[in-house]
Structure formats: structure tokens, C-alpha cells
Design an enzyme around this catalytic site. Structure first.
Site, mmCIF file in Angstrom:
data_model
loop_
_atom_site.group_PDB
_atom_site.id
_atom_site.type_symbol
_atom_site.label_atom_id
_atom_site.label_comp_id
_atom_site.label_asym_id
_atom_site.label_seq_id
_atom_site.Cartn_x
_atom_site.Cartn_y
_atom_site.Cartn_z
ATOM 1 N N LYS A 167 0.028 18.982 -5.424
ATOM 2 C CA LYS A 167 -1.244 18.273 -5.216
ATOM 3 C C LYS A 167 -2.082 18.301 -6.502
ATOM 4 O O LYS A 167 -2.643 17.285 -6.908
ATOM 5 C CB LYS A 167 -2.020 18.931 -4.059
ATOM 6 N N GLN A 179 -5.141 25.384 1.974
ATOM 7 C CA GLN A 179 -3.728 25.261 2.303
ATOM 8 C C GLN A 179 -3.373 26.153 3.496
ATOM 9 O O GLN A 179 -3.712 27.329 3.528
ATOM 10 C CB GLN A 179 -2.868 25.650 1.079
ATOM 11 N N ASP A 195 -8.451 16.481 3.968
ATOM 12 C CA ASP A 195 -7.244 16.675 4.777
ATOM 13 C C ASP A 195 -7.413 16.042 6.156
ATOM 14 O O ASP A 195 -6.440 15.889 6.897
ATOM 15 C CB ASP A 195 -6.967 18.181 4.966
#
Ligand code: NDP
Length: 293
Positions: free
Chosen positions: A52, A96, A119
Site C-alpha cells: 500500500k 491493518q 478502508d
């Protein structure tokens, strides 16, 4: 059979994103900025976060990584999130998953400012998605929609069977495929580990979206000939054949399912690459205040 090529599509979309990021920089004097928080050193998580960050640099975004040991307390982590929420230089914040057991992922998700939740996991974004309002769509489902769009696949009227009901993939995917939109307009069956006659359910599908986390789970005898197959699974196994020391497998038995499908995503090289594109697009939209002012 036609391959839904995540490498090709993601590179193409990233060129557009890079152009738009350059425009953003020239008009505002700053780059879209994504911050990631990584706790511990799980091999998969390390790889995803590194990828990412690398992709942010590639399209001209700023990226920052905050790393913590597994011993970090929930309070410390939540305080950091609050601090980043207040930082006007940050457009997107992701934490994460998975997190160590002593940290409640729900608290973490809800502490992230929904206006920076690129997200798309925050209840505000999920609720708005449910109502077809502007929001950050979870990155993996968003990437899958972009992939279907790129190949001009009209899903209207199709029967879509989603396997797996997680908050981050299966459940949002089922809502998106049922929405009054294209891709969408499907009749959706959402299946999981308690589903009876799973094979019969999947055999009904014009489009199968597999998000289970079990190597080669969907086999050729479960698939209707001509079905579209979207394989979300990323199953890592150690391997002596690769330089990295591990090999990735999908949830679909690609070798045997591909010949009878109309379209199929490979693993690797499919949905995983599109997830990053979804994340980048959400971050750019956040920087431009396209969704929330
Ligand atoms: P979860 O473990 O959160 O969910 C798995 C789902 O699969 C659950 O709903 C579970 O059912 C269901 N399931 C498990 N076993 C069976 C079974 N035997 N029959 C039917 N359903 C079953 O996983 P995620 O959704 O987070 O991830 C799924 C996969 O996708 C993983 O391999 C993950 O690594 C990958 N992934 C890939 C991404 C990408 O970018 N390509 C992004 C995110 C995930 P139940 O709810 O009943 O337990």
C-alpha cells in the site's frame, strides 16, 4: 474463458489516479496523504502494508507508516488514532487487521474519523453504503466493482452467490451487488459456514464471489459452466519454489474452474491488486473532499 487481469486494470487506473494526484498537488500545493498503522509483525500484514505504501509513492501520494509492537495497549493506539484524526495534513487513515487479541477491532474502527476511513469499515460508511449514499466503499469490494466495470460486464439480473460474510468483504459485497446500480442489480445469495447445500447454492450462480480463506475451496463441480468467478482469497503457504519463501493460492481451484468459467480472476494478479486501487481512489476522493466536506 477470459482472464480478469488485475495487473492490467490496476496499472491503467493508477495512471489516471497519478494524473489526478498531480492536478491536486498543483492546485493545493500538497499531496493526498495516507497514514497506515501496523501492529506486530504478521508476515501477511507486513506485505500488504508495504505494498500500500509503495503504491502511494507510485501515484504521487504521501504515505506514512506508524508501527507498534504487539505489546501496545488499546489506549495508546486509540490515542494515536485521535491525534491523526485531528491532523489536517492526513486524508486517509487505515489500521491493518488483524490486531492482537487484547485490542478490540470494533473500538479501533469506530475511533477512526469516518471522513478519513478510506478502508470503508466505519459504521457510518457502511450505513451510507447500505442506503446508496456517497461514502467510502470498502476497498476490496470497490476494487471488484472497478474490475467488473473495466470489462463492461453487465451484471443486471444475474444471480450472484457470495461465499463468506465478513464485515470487510462478503457482507458489503452482497449489498453492493444487490444495489440498484451496475455493477449490481443482482439477485444475491450470501452464504457462509452454516449454509446448507453450499454446493447447490454455488451451482445456481451466474457470478460467484469467493471470500472464504480456504485454498482451492471452490471446485469445478460446484460451478455452473459460463459463470463469472471472482476469487478474493489469499492463502499463503511456505514454498521453496519462490524467492519470497511463500506462494499464494486463491479460494478457487483455478486450474479446473477457469476452463468452464466465462471470466475469472487469478490469484495472485486479481482482486488483491484491485483492493489497492480501491484504497487509492478513496484516499484521493477524501483529499478532494468529494464525499465529506
Ligand atoms: P473471514 O475469515 O473474516 O471470513 C471468512 C468467511 O468465510 C466467513 O464468513 C466464514 O463463515 C466463511 N467460511 C469459512 N469456511 C467456510 C466453509 N467451509 N463454507 C462456507 N463458508 C465458509 O475472511 P475475510 O473475508 O477477511 O477474507 C476471506 C479471504 O479473502 C482470505 O483468504 C483473505 O486473506 C482474503 N482477503 C483478500 C483481500 C484481497 O485484497 N484480495 C482482502 C481481504 C481479504 P462464518 O461467518 O460462518 O464463519
Amino acid at each position: 474463458m477470459k482472464l480478469l487481469d488485475g495487473k492490467y486494470v490496476s496499472e491503467k487506473v493508477k495512471v489516471q489516479i497519478a494524473e489526478e494526484a498531480a492536478d491536486f498537488l498543483s492546485t493545493t500545493g500538497r499531496k493526498p496523504h495516507l497514514v497506515a498503522i501496523l501492529v506486530g509483525n504478521d508476515g501477511g500484514s507486513e506485505t500488504y502494508v508495504a505494498s500500500k505504501m509503495k503504491n502511494c509513492e507510485k501515484v504521487g501520494f504521501k504515505s506514512s507508516l506508524h508501527r507498534y509492537d504487539n505489546s501496545v495497549t488499546e489506549a495508546e493506539l486509540l490515542a494515536k488514532i485521535e491525534e491523526i484524526n485531528q491532523d489536517d495534513d492526513v486524508d486517509g487513515l487505515i489500521v491493518q487487521l488483524p490486531l492482537p487479541k487484547h485490542i478490540d477491532p470494533e473500538k479501533v474502527t469506530e475511533t477512526i474519523d469516518y471522513r478519513k476511513d478510506v478502508d470503508g469499515f466505519h459504521p457510518v460508511n457502511l450505513g451510507r453504503m447500505m442506503r446508496n449514499l456517497p461514502c467510502f466503499i470498502p476497498a476490496t469490494p470497490y476494487g471488484i466493482l472497478l474490475m467488473l466495470q473495466e470489462y463492461n460486464i453487465d451484471t443486471t439480473g444475474m444471480h450472484c452467490v457470495v461465499v463468506g460474510r465478513s464485515n470487510i468483504v462478503g457482507s458489503p459485497m452482497s449489498i453492493l451487488m444487490a444495489r440498484n446500480a451496475n455493477p449490481g442489480n443482482c439477485t444475491v445469495t450470501l452464504t457462509h459456514s452454516r449454509t446448507k447445500d453450499l454446493k447447490e447454492q454455488i451451482l445456481q450462480a451466474d457470478i460467484v464471489i469467493a471470500a472464504i480463506g480456504k485454498k482451492n475451496f471452490v471446485t469445478a463441480d460446484m460451478v455452473k459452466p459460463g459463470a463469472i468467478i471472482i476469487d478474493v482469497g489469499i492463502n499463503r503457504e511456505t514454498s521453496t519454489e519462490t524467492k519470497s519463501g511463500f506462494k499464494l493460492y486463491g479460494d478457487v481451484d483455478f486450474d479446473n474452474v477457469a476452463p468452464i468459467s466465462s471470466y475469472i480472476t487469478p490469484v495472485p494478479g486479481g482482486v488483491g491488486l484491485m483492493t489497492i486501487v480501491g484504497l487509492l481512489k478513496n484516499t484521493l476522493a477524501s483529499a478532494r473532499k468529494e464525499i465529506y466536506k
